[in-house]
Scaffold this active site. Sequence first.
Site, PDB file in Angstrom:
ATOM      1  N   VAL A  69      -4.771  15.995   7.212  1.00 42.55           N
ATOM      2  CA  VAL A  69      -5.921  16.315   6.351  1.00 42.55           C
ATOM      3  C   VAL A  69      -7.181  15.521   6.711  1.00 42.55           C
ATOM      4  O   VAL A  69      -8.245  15.796   6.185  1.00 42.55           O
ATOM      5  CB  VAL A  69      -5.597  16.142   4.842  1.00 42.55           C
ATOM      6  CG1 VAL A  69      -4.501  17.089   4.408  1.00 42.55           C
ATOM      7  CG2 VAL A  69      -5.264  14.700   4.502  1.00 42.55           C
ATOM      8  N   ASN A  95      -2.631  16.477  -2.501  1.00 37.84           N
ATOM      9  CA  ASN A  95      -1.648  15.453  -2.834  1.00 37.84           C
ATOM     10  C   ASN A  95      -1.451  14.423  -1.734  1.00 37.84           C
ATOM     11  O   ASN A  95      -1.072  13.290  -2.012  1.00 37.84           O
ATOM     12  CB  ASN A  95      -0.307  16.161  -3.126  1.00 37.84           C
ATOM     13  CG  ASN A  95       0.864  15.232  -3.116  1.00 37.84           C
ATOM     14  OD1 ASN A  95       1.078  14.475  -4.052  1.00 37.84           O
ATOM     15  ND2 ASN A  95       1.633  15.255  -2.025  1.00 37.84           N
ATOM     16  N   TYR A 145      -6.967   1.140  -2.743  1.00 39.12           N
ATOM     17  CA  TYR A 145      -6.252   2.307  -3.283  1.00 39.12           C
ATOM     18  C   TYR A 145      -6.794   2.679  -4.659  1.00 39.12           C
ATOM     19  O   TYR A 145      -7.114   3.833  -4.933  1.00 39.12           O
ATOM     20  CB  TYR A 145      -4.769   1.958  -3.370  1.00 39.12           C
ATOM     21  CG  TYR A 145      -3.878   3.072  -3.911  1.00 39.12           C
ATOM     22  CD1 TYR A 145      -3.384   4.056  -3.066  1.00 39.12           C
ATOM     23  CD2 TYR A 145      -3.526   3.114  -5.259  1.00 39.12           C
ATOM     24  CE1 TYR A 145      -2.563   5.067  -3.549  1.00 39.12           C
ATOM     25  CE2 TYR A 145      -2.709   4.119  -5.752  1.00 39.12           C
ATOM     26  CZ  TYR A 145      -2.229   5.090  -4.897  1.00 39.12           C
ATOM     27  OH  TYR A 145      -1.414   6.081  -5.374  1.00 39.12           O
ATOM     28  N   SER A 148     -10.205   4.236  -4.481  1.00 38.99           N
ATOM     29  CA  SER A 148     -10.205   5.611  -3.966  1.00 38.99           C
ATOM     30  C   SER A 148      -9.694   6.578  -5.031  1.00 38.99           C
ATOM     31  O   SER A 148     -10.189   7.696  -5.163  1.00 38.99           O
ATOM     32  CB  SER A 148      -9.378   5.714  -2.685  1.00 38.99           C
ATOM     33  OG  SER A 148      -8.010   5.624  -2.972  1.00 38.99           O
ATOM     34  N   LYS A 149      -8.737   6.122  -5.841  1.00 45.06           N
ATOM     35  CA  LYS A 149      -8.215   7.009  -6.891  1.00 45.06           C
ATOM     36  C   LYS A 149      -9.231   7.158  -8.033  1.00 45.06           C
ATOM     37  O   LYS A 149      -9.333   8.226  -8.632  1.00 45.06           O
ATOM     38  CB  LYS A 149      -6.879   6.482  -7.422  1.00 45.06           C
ATOM     39  CG  LYS A 149      -5.735   6.574  -6.399  1.00 45.06           C
ATOM     40  CD  LYS A 149      -5.511   7.992  -5.930  1.00 45.06           C
ATOM     41  CE  LYS A 149      -4.234   8.139  -5.103  1.00 45.06           C
ATOM     42  NZ  LYS A 149      -4.055   9.509  -4.571  1.00 45.06           N
TER      43      LYS A 149
HETATM   44  N1  LIG Z   1       4.661   7.443  -6.142  1.00 40.97           N
HETATM   45  C1  LIG Z   1       3.856   6.957  -7.065  1.00 40.97           C
HETATM   46  O1  LIG Z   1       4.249   6.093  -7.868  1.00 40.97           O
HETATM   47  C2  LIG Z   1       2.449   7.474  -7.175  1.00 40.97           C
HETATM   48  C3  LIG Z   1       1.705   7.108  -8.305  1.00 40.97           C
HETATM   49  C4  LIG Z   1       0.417   7.594  -8.447  1.00 40.97           C
HETATM   50  C5  LIG Z   1      -0.115   8.432  -7.487  1.00 40.97           C
HETATM   51  N2  LIG Z   1       0.620   8.763  -6.387  1.00 40.97           N
HETATM   52  C6  LIG Z   1      -0.011   9.677  -5.394  1.00 40.97           C
HETATM   53  O2  LIG Z   1       0.830  10.791  -5.192  1.00 40.97           O
HETATM   54  C7  LIG Z   1       0.558  11.347  -3.905  1.00 40.97           C
HETATM   55  C8  LIG Z   1       1.880  11.580  -3.181  1.00 40.97           C
HETATM   56  O3  LIG Z   1       2.486  10.325  -2.915  1.00 40.97           O
HETATM   57  P1  LIG Z   1       4.048  10.094  -2.922  1.00 40.97           P
HETATM   58  O4  LIG Z   1       4.327   8.949  -3.796  1.00 40.97           O
HETATM   59  O5  LIG Z   1       4.766  11.367  -3.151  1.00 40.97           O
HETATM   60  O6  LIG Z   1       4.277   9.561  -1.430  1.00 40.97           O
HETATM   61  P2  LIG Z   1       5.023  10.189  -0.170  1.00 40.97           P
HETATM   62  O7  LIG Z   1       6.384  10.648  -0.512  1.00 40.97           O
HETATM   63  O8  LIG Z   1       4.839   9.175   0.903  1.00 40.97           O
HETATM   64  O9  LIG Z   1       4.163  11.481   0.157  1.00 40.97           O
HETATM   65  C9  LIG Z   1       2.944  11.461   0.807  1.00 40.97           C
HETATM   66  C10 LIG Z   1       2.852  12.756   1.570  1.00 40.97           C
HETATM   67  O10 LIG Z   1       1.553  12.890   2.134  1.00 40.97           O
HETATM   68  C11 LIG Z   1       1.676  13.319   3.467  1.00 40.97           C
HETATM   69  N3  LIG Z   1       0.520  12.810   4.202  1.00 40.97           N
HETATM   70  C12 LIG Z   1       0.105  11.521   4.304  1.00 40.97           C
HETATM   71  N4  LIG Z   1      -0.982  11.448   5.077  1.00 40.97           N
HETATM   72  C13 LIG Z   1      -1.274  12.717   5.471  1.00 40.97           C
HETATM   73  C14 LIG Z   1      -2.280  13.294   6.284  1.00 40.97           C
HETATM   74  N5  LIG Z   1      -3.229  12.547   6.860  1.00 40.97           N
HETATM   75  N6  LIG Z   1      -2.292  14.640   6.461  1.00 40.97           N
HETATM   76  C15 LIG Z   1      -1.346  15.416   5.879  1.00 40.97           C
HETATM   77  N7  LIG Z   1      -0.367  14.927   5.093  1.00 40.97           N
HETATM   78  C16 LIG Z   1      -0.327  13.594   4.902  1.00 40.97           C
HETATM   79  C17 LIG Z   1       2.988  12.733   3.973  1.00 40.97           C
HETATM   80  O11 LIG Z   1       3.590  13.516   4.995  1.00 40.97           O
HETATM   81  P3  LIG Z   1       3.417  13.164   6.584  1.00 40.97           P
HETATM   82  O12 LIG Z   1       3.701  11.706   6.733  1.00 40.97           O
HETATM   83  O13 LIG Z   1       4.383  14.081   7.251  1.00 40.97           O
HETATM   84  O14 LIG Z   1       1.995  13.525   6.903  1.00 40.97           O
HETATM   85  C18 LIG Z   1       3.847  12.831   2.706  1.00 40.97           C
HETATM   86  O15 LIG Z   1       4.497  14.091   2.641  1.00 40.97           O
HETATM   87  C19 LIG Z   1      -0.381  10.368  -3.199  1.00 40.97           C
HETATM   88  O16 LIG Z   1      -1.705  10.855  -3.291  1.00 40.97           O
HETATM   89  C20 LIG Z   1      -0.211   9.095  -4.009  1.00 40.97           C
HETATM   90  O17 LIG Z   1      -1.328   8.262  -3.934  1.00 40.97           O
HETATM   91  C21 LIG Z   1       1.878   8.318  -6.202  1.00 40.97           C
END
Ligand SMILES: NC(=O)c1ccc[n+]([C@@H]2O[C@H](COP(=O)([O-])OP(=O)(O)OC[C@H]3O[C@@H](n4cnc5c(N)ncnc54)[C@H](OP(=O)(O)O)[C@@H]3O)[C@@H](O)[C@H]2O)c1
Length: 237
Positions: A69, A95, A145, A148-149
């Site tokens: 992205v 996401n 982080y 950015s959020k």
């Molecule tokens: N887990 C939490 O507690 C939490 C809390 C609040 C917010 N969030 C937010 O939720 C979202 C998802 O996070 P998650 O916790 O589910 O983590 P995750 O399992 O690591 O998922 C992140 C996903 O984003 C993809 N990604 C990362 N960089 C990318 C890029 N440059 N282009 C395309 N895809 C990309 C990764 O796939 P690839 O590596 O294959 O690209 C992965 O599938 C994030 O925005 C995170 O900040 C998470």
Amino acid sequence: MDVKKLFDLSGRVAIISGGATGLGRQMAEGLAEMGANLVLCARKKERCLAAAEELQKHGGQVLALGCDVKVPSSIHEVVDAAAKKFGRIDILINNAGTSWGAPAETMTLDQWNKVMISQRRGKIINIASVAGLRGSSPTLSAIGYSSSKGGVIIFTKDLACKWGVHNIQVNAIAPGWFPTDMSDKVIERNREVLLAGIPLGRFGGPDDLKGAAVFLGSDASDFVTGHTLVVDGGQSA
Ligand SMILES: NC(=O)c1ccc[n+]([C@@H]2O[C@H](COP(=O)([O-])OP(=O)(O)OC[C@H]3O[C@@H](n4cnc5c(N)ncnc54)[C@H](OP(=O)(O)O)[C@@H]3O)[C@@H](O)[C@H]2O)c1
């Protein structure tokens, strides 16, 4: 309209960046269960393909694509492939994000939105975080982080103001702590302290984001825009 119909996503097309793993995967599942066709994109295409195979079991079609992205041409390719296969884009979930401690990615939205503007309807769901709502404890060093959020939240509000005219609803979801590849290590190290700050006394589970994603992706939220829906077990209450 019947309330079940309001939440129905049959025939709708949703693009979910980072939809193969973690929270993206959970939201993809929720939309698929409600009948949507999906486009999953992330850098590791093989994980998208594996997720697509499983998600197709819900009856919709799922397109799995490699995409970074941060690279505008890569986003173009996803839009072109989605438009070619489905002829429309109804829901975009921004996401994809990077690991804790680094700024999350911001998406180049223009390409997706051209399609939604010409349809004169669309739903954009930006994944923010409760970290973007207020300061965090000195033990959590994630100022980039969090900033950015916070940016994602105001970006959501401003885009909602600008794009209401196109009948595109722009909302955000602010999750609290959910164990995923991104958060596992931090949760492991700080489990008891984090749990003490969550009134419901637990971390987010595999179904906890589905309802929020379906609501904001469906006709049920047609009069909701610029909103950040917090899903955090009460952490920010
Ligand atoms: N887990 C939490 O507690 C939490 C809390 C609040 C917010 N969030 C937010 O939720 C979202 C998802 O996070 P998650 O916790 O589910 O983590 P995750 O399992 O690591 O998922 C992140 C996903 O984003 C993809 N990604 C990362 N960089 C990318 C890029 N440059 N282009 C395309 N895809 C990309 C990764 O796939 P690839 O590596 O294959 O690209 C992965 O599938 C994030 O925005 C995170 O900040 C998470």
